[in-house]
Scaffold this motif. Structure first.
Motif, PDB file in Angstrom:
ATOM      1  N   GLU A  81       0.829  -1.205   0.000  1.00  0.00           N
ATOM      2  CA  GLU A  81       0.000   0.000   0.000  1.00  0.00           C
ATOM      3  C   GLU A  81       0.859   1.249   0.000  1.00  0.00           C
ATOM      4  N   ALA A  82       1.930   1.238   0.801  1.00  0.00           N
ATOM      5  CA  ALA A  82       2.846   2.382   0.854  1.00  0.00           C
ATOM      6  C   ALA A  82       3.567   2.548  -0.483  1.00  0.00           C
ATOM      7  N   MET A  83       3.922   1.431  -1.115  1.00  0.00           N
ATOM      8  CA  MET A  83       4.587   1.508  -2.417  1.00  0.00           C
ATOM      9  C   MET A  83       3.629   2.070  -3.470  1.00  0.00           C
ATOM     10  N   ALA A  84       2.356   1.704  -3.392  1.00  0.00           N
ATOM     11  CA  ALA A  84       1.353   2.250  -4.318  1.00  0.00           C
ATOM     12  C   ALA A  84       1.205   3.755  -4.098  1.00  0.00           C
ATOM     13  N   TYR A  85       1.259   4.190  -2.829  1.00  0.00           N
ATOM     14  CA  TYR A  85       1.202   5.622  -2.508  1.00  0.00           C
ATOM     15  C   TYR A  85       2.402   6.349  -3.118  1.00  0.00           C
ATOM     16  N   ILE A  86       3.587   5.767  -2.999  1.00  0.00           N
ATOM     17  CA  ILE A  86       4.795   6.372  -3.561  1.00  0.00           C
ATOM     18  C   ILE A  86       4.672   6.468  -5.078  1.00  0.00           C
ATOM     19  N   GLU A  87       4.191   5.400  -5.688  1.00  0.00           N
ATOM     20  CA  GLU A  87       4.015   5.384  -7.147  1.00  0.00           C
ATOM     21  C   GLU A  87       3.051   6.487  -7.593  1.00  0.00           C
ATOM     22  N   GLU A  88       1.942   6.614  -6.888  1.00  0.00           N
ATOM     23  CA  GLU A  88       0.957   7.649  -7.206  1.00  0.00           C
ATOM     24  C   GLU A  88       1.533   9.037  -6.963  1.00  0.00           C
ATOM     25  N   THR A  89       2.312   9.159  -5.900  1.00  0.00           N
ATOM     26  CA  THR A  89       2.916  10.439  -5.550  1.00  0.00           C
ATOM     27  C   THR A  89       3.968  10.848  -6.578  1.00  0.00           C
ATOM     28  N   LEU A  90       4.656   9.896  -7.166  1.00  0.00           N
ATOM     29  CA  LEU A  90       5.628  10.201  -8.219  1.00  0.00           C
ATOM     30  C   LEU A  90       4.931  10.616  -9.516  1.00  0.00           C
ATOM     31  N   ALA A  91       3.761  10.076  -9.769  1.00  0.00           N
ATOM     32  CA  ALA A  91       3.025  10.403 -10.992  1.00  0.00           C
ATOM     33  C   ALA A  91       2.587  11.869 -11.005  1.00  0.00           C
ATOM     34  N   THR A  92       2.230  12.395  -9.848  1.00  0.00           N
ATOM     35  CA  THR A  92       1.732  13.769  -9.775  1.00  0.00           C
ATOM     36  C   THR A  92       2.792  14.801 -10.168  1.00  0.00           C
ATOM     37  N   PRO A  93       3.997  14.783  -9.567  1.00  0.00           N
ATOM     38  CA  PRO A  93       4.986  15.784 -10.007  1.00  0.00           C
ATOM     39  C   PRO A  93       5.435  15.587 -11.459  1.00  0.00           C
ATOM     40  N   TYR A  94       5.397  14.347 -11.948  1.00  0.00           N
ATOM     41  CA  TYR A  94       5.729  14.120 -13.358  1.00  0.00           C
ATOM     42  C   TYR A  94       4.729  14.860 -14.242  1.00  0.00           C
ATOM     43  N   LYS A  95       3.454  14.712 -13.920  1.00  0.00           N
ATOM     44  CA  LYS A  95       2.391  15.371 -14.689  1.00  0.00           C
ATOM     45  C   LYS A  95       2.515  16.895 -14.582  1.00  0.00           C
ATOM     46  N   HIS A  96       2.774  17.400 -13.386  1.00  0.00           N
ATOM     47  CA  HIS A  96       2.886  18.853 -13.184  1.00  0.00           C
ATOM     48  C   HIS A  96       4.107  19.420 -13.908  1.00  0.00           C
ATOM     49  N   TRP A  97       5.223  18.695 -13.860  1.00  0.00           N
ATOM     50  CA  TRP A  97       6.440  19.149 -14.529  1.00  0.00           C
ATOM     51  C   TRP A  97       6.213  19.202 -16.042  1.00  0.00           C
ATOM     52  N   LYS A  98       5.533  18.191 -16.567  1.00  0.00           N
ATOM     53  CA  LYS A  98       5.250  18.169 -17.990  1.00  0.00           C
ATOM     54  C   LYS A  98       4.299  19.314 -18.354  1.00  0.00           C
TER      55      LYS A  98
END
Length: 175
Positions: A81-98
């Motif tokens: 569950e924590a790894m899924a949270y990290i994965e989701e959390t990494l997706a957000t700054p990727y999207k914002h940076w793009k």
């Protein structure tokens, strides 16, 4: 990110991020803010921009990004569950940076000017990524999605977000 790195050096141990299943995220809003900012730095400095979304990035590249995070965060023996949270959390700054790069791209009159003279400072040592992004931002499918998204956002009567703090933390603070 510098504060977190300094804290790791002073304590001589990595930061252990506490996962709260009730919030499906970090245990506190302060920890969530630290995670978001440090992950954003890692994404901007280390993650190639040659994919349309975080989901399309190969696992090897995601692993390299996580290795950069493991310098300050203790990512050993964490729950799925924590790894899924990290994965989701990494997706957000990727999207914002793009999104920020797309906003920068739109400052230029045409593709050639943007490609030759519009490369942001952060990507000057990675010109092939700026080339890919320029082509991506002018792709008819991307333009169509972008225009549709802009219309949808403009049609909203009120905003559905409340800053960087997750809604569940705001509810808890009221109690």
């Amino acid at each position: 990110m510098l504060k977190q790195a300094q804290r790791v050096r002073q304590a001589a141990s990595k930061i252990k991020n506490a996962y709260d299943p009730r919030h499906c995220g970090a245990a506190t809003s302060q920890q969530h803010s630290i995670i978001i900012s440090s992950y954003g730095v890692v994404i901007r400095q280390n993650c190639p921009m040659k994919w349309e979304s975080w989901a399309e990035i190969p696992e090897e590249t995601k692993k390299l990004v996580q290795d950069k995070l493991s310098v300050i965060d203790d990512l050993q023996d964490i729950s799925p569950e924590a790894m899924a949270y990290i994965e989701e959390t990494l997706a957000t700054p990727y999207k914002h940076w793009k999104n920020n790069l797309h906003t920068h791209f739109k400052l230029w009159d045409n593709l050639e000017i943007a490609r030759l003279h519009g490369c942001p400072i952060e990507l000057q040592d990675r010109p092939e990524e700026w080339e890919w992004l320029c082509k991506h931002f002018t792709n008819p499918n991307f333009v169509k999605k972008s225009v549709a998204g802009k219309k949808a956002r403009e049609s909203k009567t009120h905003l559905h977000h409340s800053g960087s703090k997750p809604f569940s933390y705001r509810l808890e603070a009221r109690s």
